[in-house]
Design an enzyme around this catalytic site. Sequence first.
Site, PDB file in Angstrom:
ATOM      1  CG  HIS A 131       5.793  21.019  43.628  1.00  0.00           C
ATOM      2  ND1 HIS A 131       6.473  22.218  43.703  1.00  0.00           N
ATOM      3  CD2 HIS A 131       4.891  21.180  42.634  1.00  0.00           C
ATOM      4  CE1 HIS A 131       5.994  23.056  42.804  1.00  0.00           C
ATOM      5  NE2 HIS A 131       5.034  22.448  42.131  1.00  0.00           N
ATOM      6  CG  ASP A 161       9.345  22.778  45.452  1.00  0.00           C
ATOM      7  OD1 ASP A 161       9.323  21.540  45.276  1.00  0.00           O
ATOM      8  OD2 ASP A 161       8.506  23.550  44.950  1.00  0.00           O
ATOM      9  CB  SER A 235       5.547  24.014  39.242  1.00  0.00           C
ATOM     10  OG  SER A 235       4.551  24.650  40.008  1.00  0.00           O
TER      11      SER A 235
END
Length: 481
Positions: A131, A161, A235
């Site tokens: 993402h 992911d 992230s």
Amino acid sequence: MPTTRSTPLRILAALALAAAFGGFTATALHHVLQQPAQATPPSPAIAPTLAQLPAAVAGQPLPSLAPMLERVTPAVVSVHTRQRVRINNPFANDPIFRRMFPNVPQERIEQSLGSGVIVDAQRGLVLTNHHVIEGADEVSVTLADGRTMSAEFVGSDPDTDVAVMKIPADGLSEIPLADSGALRVGDFVVAVGNPFGIGQTVTSGIVSAVGRSGLRGLGYQNFIQTDASINPGNSGGALVNLDGQLVGINTASFNPRGSMAGNIGLGFAIPANLARNVMSQLVATGEVRRGTLGLDTQAVTPRIADGLALGVERGALVTRVLAGSAAAAAGLRPGDVIIAADGERIDSPADLHNFEGLQPVGSRVTLDIRRDGDALQVATEVREQPRSHAGAQLDERLTGATFAELPERLRQSGARGVLVESVARGSRAARNGLREGDVVVATSAGAFDDLAGFRAGFTQAPAQLILNVVRGNRQGVLPMQ
């Protein structure tokens, strides 16, 4: 991590003392700030007591995480992405409007920030989240020493992911991958990343849980949960143990008020073992092969549990075993209830689907089942599931359409069926009204869970083919002529 090593023990002692001091200070400040000012009677003089960190623990100078982080932080990078997005202007195609307003922009540039981890310095391989780089036209990486360079996309897997990039291998540092399967609740961990784009930041905490799943909209799930602060921008960053080994890739945080509200001690990371497996497949082939047992299941209701004398209202009830599948070869039957897989508790069909998707293709697994009131163990193999099917291979009335598995984030939100991946213009499927993006949830042969179940409905061509289709927020039927 071996408990005989002196350095981790000293670090653990220091972290515990620091946590105690921080908690004491925060509690005291909270008490002072929350109490209204008021007159109090004088009290007897008492010598003030001040909380202080000791200069030494067990005769050793107070240890620090700094030496470990000096090795780790050069391998954690900031990831910058740029994406060109076309502006949907209803007048953009009007020649008069364009003549009057020639400088109206037709597109805008969207930028985002994330983090990444160099795991192979010789080849310049960087792990991050899917993402973080999804839809990006340009990706650049900034190293801890300030160098910025363009990154080459190697591959990504939206369902876990995980994404892999490549940068020039010139004077890079790397973080070795640990065996994340050895993690225990209570182990100390450290998160490194670029939260809110303010620059490289280190936070610490413990492993709060392992094997965490059931989070809506996050794909295949086997997360490490930690209370180390993970905020937007973290992230793709590193979660390391006290030896400086990578145990996870930080991917998400939970806050009921939204991710931008910040961390509340519920952060999630992709285990290093899972990331390693996905990365090796992406580097080798550019895609990830996913496994399946080849069966359809449904939830165990209280009535089903009573009827089958299960004793517990959990598990995945087998409703169909696909011909030629691994489940068929293992002797599984409709009516069996799967309650565990390789010792992992199975409470629902979603748990079983999640387990299947995370197993390497070709791996052997052991299922604990209930059959006619008896407890049995069945050994089977996880076989590769196809990524998509051409409609013409299933039924001529579907010619021109391609069907694929639903994105895993939709499955985790409760969706079932298959995705119409594409529809060729002017094809038979298009003339029948099928559109790209439709979700087919049932056919004339009945409902199904996934692509394998959809395909099984065409073992014998139905005389009349009707698709039950979800399009946007509406559901309806399409007769296929």
